[in-house]
Motif scaffolding. Structure first.
Motif, PDB file in Angstrom:
ATOM      1  N   TRP A   4       0.829  -1.198   0.000  1.00 31.22           N
ATOM      2  CA  TRP A   4       0.000   0.000   0.000  1.00 31.22           C
ATOM      3  C   TRP A   4       0.868   1.254   0.000  1.00 31.22           C
ATOM      4  CZ3 TRP A   4       0.396   3.263   4.180  1.00 31.22           C
ATOM      5  CH2 TRP A   4       0.911   2.728   5.373  1.00 31.22           C
ATOM      6  N   GLU A   5       2.049   1.187   0.624  1.00 32.05           N
ATOM      7  CA  GLU A   5       2.958   2.336   0.575  1.00 32.05           C
ATOM      8  C   GLU A   5       3.380   2.639  -0.854  1.00 32.05           C
ATOM      9  OE1 GLU A   5       3.501  -0.351   2.515  1.00 32.05           O
ATOM     10  OE2 GLU A   5       4.237   0.225   4.521  1.00 32.05           O
ATOM     11  N   ASP A   6       3.677   1.585  -1.620  1.00 26.50           N
ATOM     12  CA  ASP A   6       4.079   1.773  -3.019  1.00 26.50           C
ATOM     13  C   ASP A   6       2.940   2.370  -3.837  1.00 26.50           C
ATOM     14  OD1 ASP A   6       6.557   0.721  -2.468  1.00 26.50           O
ATOM     15  OD2 ASP A   6       6.036  -1.310  -3.126  1.00 26.50           O
ATOM     16  N   PHE A   7       1.714   1.953  -3.534  1.00 30.44           N
ATOM     17  CA  PHE A   7       0.569   2.469  -4.282  1.00 30.44           C
ATOM     18  C   PHE A   7       0.436   3.974  -4.090  1.00 30.44           C
ATOM     19  CE2 PHE A   7      -3.785   3.575  -5.173  1.00 30.44           C
ATOM     20  CZ  PHE A   7      -4.120   2.763  -6.247  1.00 30.44           C
ATOM     21  N   TYR A   8       0.499   4.420  -2.852  1.00 29.35           N
ATOM     22  CA  TYR A   8       0.390   5.859  -2.603  1.00 29.35           C
ATOM     23  C   TYR A   8       1.571   6.625  -3.202  1.00 29.35           C
ATOM     24  CZ  TYR A   8      -3.563   5.242   0.570  1.00 29.35           C
ATOM     25  OH  TYR A   8      -4.806   4.958   1.092  1.00 29.35           O
ATOM     26  N   ALA A   9       2.739   6.027  -3.155  1.00 30.74           N
ATOM     27  CA  ALA A   9       3.933   6.698  -3.682  1.00 30.74           C
ATOM     28  C   ALA A   9       3.873   6.863  -5.194  1.00 30.74           C
ATOM     29  CB  ALA A   9       5.189   5.918  -3.286  1.00 30.74           C
ATOM     30  N   SER A  10       3.138   5.976  -5.859  1.00 32.38           N
ATOM     31  CA  SER A  10       3.127   5.991  -7.326  1.00 32.38           C
ATOM     32  C   SER A  10       1.840   6.574  -7.915  1.00 32.38           C
ATOM     33  CB  SER A  10       3.331   4.570  -7.868  1.00 32.38           C
ATOM     34  OG  SER A  10       2.311   3.700  -7.423  1.00 32.38           O
ATOM     35  N   LEU A  12      -0.825   9.965  -7.711  1.00 27.62           N
ATOM     36  CA  LEU A  12      -1.085  11.303  -7.204  1.00 27.62           C
ATOM     37  C   LEU A  12      -2.457  11.373  -6.564  1.00 27.62           C
ATOM     38  CD1 LEU A  12       0.235  13.451 -10.192  1.00 27.62           C
ATOM     39  CD2 LEU A  12       1.343  13.136  -7.965  1.00 27.62           C
ATOM     40  N   PRO A  13      -2.646  12.210  -5.548  1.00 33.62           N
ATOM     41  CA  PRO A  13      -3.984  12.389  -4.974  1.00 33.62           C
ATOM     42  C   PRO A  13      -4.893  13.107  -5.954  1.00 33.62           C
ATOM     43  CG  PRO A  13      -2.448  13.976  -4.043  1.00 33.62           C
ATOM     44  CD  PRO A  13      -1.632  13.039  -4.892  1.00 33.62           C
ATOM     45  N   SER A 153      -7.802   5.101  -7.072  1.00 34.10           N
ATOM     46  CA  SER A 153      -6.757   5.923  -6.471  1.00 34.10           C
ATOM     47  C   SER A 153      -7.372   7.055  -5.644  1.00 34.10           C
ATOM     48  CB  SER A 153      -5.850   6.491  -7.566  1.00 34.10           C
ATOM     49  OG  SER A 153      -4.908   7.389  -7.018  1.00 34.10           O
ATOM     50  N   ASP A 154      -8.363   7.749  -6.211  1.00 32.54           N
ATOM     51  CA  ASP A 154      -9.067   8.799  -5.465  1.00 32.54           C
ATOM     52  C   ASP A 154      -9.612   8.237  -4.154  1.00 32.54           C
ATOM     53  OD1 ASP A 154      -8.645  10.332  -7.730  1.00 32.54           O
ATOM     54  OD2 ASP A 154     -10.740  10.295  -8.389  1.00 32.54           O
ATOM     55  N   TYR A 155     -10.261   7.091  -4.256  1.00 36.08           N
ATOM     56  CA  TYR A 155     -10.891   6.478  -3.089  1.00 36.08           C
ATOM     57  C   TYR A 155      -9.874   6.201  -1.987  1.00 36.08           C
ATOM     58  CZ  TYR A 155     -13.029   2.888  -0.144  1.00 36.08           C
ATOM     59  OH  TYR A 155     -13.472   2.160   0.932  1.00 36.08           O
ATOM     60  N   LEU A 156      -8.740   5.607  -2.352  1.00 35.06           N
ATOM     61  CA  LEU A 156      -7.758   5.235  -1.339  1.00 35.06           C
ATOM     62  C   LEU A 156      -7.130   6.452  -0.680  1.00 35.06           C
ATOM     63  CD1 LEU A 156      -6.063   2.108  -2.973  1.00 35.06           C
ATOM     64  CD2 LEU A 156      -7.831   2.198  -1.217  1.00 35.06           C
ATOM     65  N   TRP A 157      -6.889   7.505  -1.454  1.00 31.95           N
ATOM     66  CA  TRP A 157      -6.371   8.740  -0.865  1.00 31.95           C
ATOM     67  C   TRP A 157      -7.380   9.339   0.112  1.00 31.95           C
ATOM     68  CZ3 TRP A 157      -1.795  11.159  -0.581  1.00 31.95           C
ATOM     69  CH2 TRP A 157      -0.771  10.774  -1.467  1.00 31.95           C
TER      70      TRP A 157
END
Length: 311
Positions: A4-10, A12-13, A153-157
């Protein structure tokens, strides 16, 4: 599957992320002042996984948002402050009761020479008034916040931001994760910038979306009462899969349902118990929604959870 860290790092919000984070923070800061105020995050609707940066085509995890939008109303009836995190254009609390044409048919135009007025038809007042009253009450008491998303991606941010805002509530926070979140996505580095041309034969490499329940339960809101949903098509797998999820992520409750019967039957699963909520045809015909007893039972279990902390 990456972390999950990699997902947020790759990824954009969303462009309005900071505005929404501020709204979440202000809403939670307002309600935390009341020590008796419980709060719930209801997630609702499906997410898309874009196939292009300038998105025309996408993989959609479809959900109309029926369960989430109706549940949000029942949480309000149970005196919760509600954050409603929902897919754009999916069903919303209160307006879900009316389709576009149905709502317009409830209105009429009257002219008095100088001005035109819009009025509710007399035969529609009894239908609209109680729903409008509940909506106005929720808005005037600042107990309902709408935050919308489109992509996974929007949802997870936004989910992480909501958890950050909810964390100070500790055990008073309830998370009711009813959204249908995409299992797969295309990494941003693998996406074409522009629309995939119709004459091309695209080769799409999908990756698994990281399971966000793990950091959510263990790190983001470790003291909250977290409820997830499990949808299956094989009844023989339902309880076992639900308990597998509970053991893996250590949250409090799974609301399990079968695709074909989800409108009138669910099973509330804990590591040691399972309790069925079944709605009869007579109850359905009378207007009862299964989300009402579901939410009532979830609220009861949340209260028991809070009472246990006081002993």
């Amino acid at each position: 599957m990456g972390s999950w860290e990699d997902f947020y790092a790759s990824h954009l919000p969303p462009t309005d992320f900071e505005d929404n984070r501020q709204l979440l923070k202000q809403f939670c800061e307002h309600h935390i002042k009341d020590e008796n105020q419980n709060i719930v995050l209801v997630t609702s609707g499906g997410t898309i996984a874009p196939l292009e940066h300038n998105t025309v085509r996408f993989v959609d995890n479809f959900s109309a948002g029926s369960r989430g939008s109706s549940s949000a109303e029942y949480f309000l009836q149970n005196n919760y402050a509600v954050i409603f995190l929902f897919r754009t254009k999916s069903l919303e609390p209160f307006t879900r009761h009316f389709s576009g044409q149905q709502f317009l048919d409830m209105l009429e135009i009257s002219d008095n020479n100088e001005n035109s007025n819009i009025n509710v038809r007399p035969d529609s007042v009894d239908v609209l008034l109680p729903i409008l009253t509940k909506y106005k009450t929720a808005q005037e008491s600042n107990r309902l916040l709408y935050i919308n998303f489109t992509s996974v991606s929007d949802y997870l941010w936004l989910l992480r931001a909501a958890c950050e805002a909810l964390a100070p509530f500790e055990r008073r926070a309830l998370l009711y994760l009813a959204a249908a979140v995409s299992d797969f996505y295309v990494p941003q580095d693998d996406m074409p910038k522009h629309k995939i041309q119709s004459g091309a034969t695209p080769k799409i490499s999908l990756q698994l979306v990281p399971k966000i329940l793990k950091p959510l339960v263990s790190t983001w809101v470790p003291n909250a009462f977290v409820v997830s949903f499990k949808l299956e098509t094989d009844d023989s797998l339902l309880i076992a899969k639900s308990r597998e999820s509970l053991m893996k992520y250590n949250h409090k409750l799974v609301i399990a349902n079968i695709l074909q019967t989800r409108r009138h039957r669910v099973v509330l699963v804990t590591p040691t118990t399972s309790e069925e909520i079944l709605m009869t045809k007579e109850q359905a015909h009378s207007g009862l929604e299964i989300e009402e007893p579901i939410v009532s039972e979830v609220c009861k279990r949340h209260e028991e959870f809070l009472a246990g902390a006081e002993q």
